[in-house]
Design an enzyme around this catalytic site. Sequence first.
Site: not given
Ligand code: NAD
Length: 290
Positions: A87, A162, A237
């Site tokens: 997102t 979204k 967010k």
């Molecule tokens: P998270 O923080 O668990 O995962 C993000 C991952 O990206 C981490 O493992 C981090 O180490 C990695 N990362 C960061 N910078 C990086 C880089 N430069 N290169 C490689 N890896 C890198 O977050 P999440 O909960 O998995 O969410 C991910 C996305 O999904 C977000 O944009 C969030 O808004 C969206 N989202 C999350 C949910 C939820 O319920 N968690 C629901 C819908 C959407």
Amino acid sequence: MKIGFIGLGNMGGPMAANLAKAGHQVTGFDMADVTIEGVAMAASGAEAAKGADVVITMLPNGQILRAVANEVLPAMTAGAALVDCSTVDVDSARAVAEQAATADLLFVDAPVSGGVGGASGGTLTFMAGGSADAFAKAEPLFAIMGQKAVHCGDAGAGQAAKICNNMILGVTMVATCEAFALADKLGLDRQKMFDVVSTSSGYSWTMNAYCPAPGVGPQSPADNDYKPGFAAELMLKDLRLSQQAAQSADADTPMGELAQALYTQFVENEGGTGMDFSAMLPRFEKRSRS
Ligand code: NAD
């Protein structure tokens, strides 16, 4: 297919595992040291992307997406697709789409709804923006990771859908919680309140499917001490992204702006971090008018 998967966190990890389980050859990269069943780990994003038919990203925000795209797009083969499921702000999605087009690559912005449970269970909903060709390339993968994919329009349309959805969600959750708090003060039983509203014109997903009052309606995070679920800081967010987009498109969104202000206060000053976004109800419960 040969798939590169960058960002293997709470969401990306199980999504990548599901693609591997379905028989795709998945190479992953994350800044953190993670292992995912069935996924071979690469030493960099570029290495994970090299030779892939599709590269999927699942990253925290637009700034990180832009940085990863700068590294990964030059490593990709012409005709391959970058599918960003994070997102992020609409402007970042459109900027990366343009960059991909210049490099003869396809791009889809495909944020998801369904949370960590949906990612593990392969039941996410994808809202996608990009060309018909780009969407067609990603669609078989959406079918593995999710149960529904809607092609919303050109690049950025997925992110637009979204944040508009989640702006409605944030506003309705606030409205549902403040109405429960008012009902309490008027001496109205919560179950009666639910029985009436859930079958009257005030019904909504937040009331009917995710009721913020413990012990009322279907099981929801309210029945589990408001453990997320959908965390208040993730709602914040998305509300911030909606207001950033409203600013950039010159749209008047006063309710979204107020919901953002309330969730900011809740997360930053009122102990809302780590709570489900429906914990707005105990917040309102404790307050009086002044
Ligand atoms: P998270 O923080 O668990 O995962 C993000 C991952 O990206 C981490 O493992 C981090 O180490 C990695 N990362 C960061 N910078 C990086 C880089 N430069 N290169 C490689 N890896 C890198 O977050 P999440 O909960 O998995 O969410 C991910 C996305 O999904 C977000 O944009 C969030 O808004 C969206 N989202 C999350 C949910 C939820 O319920 N968690 C629901 C819908 C959407």
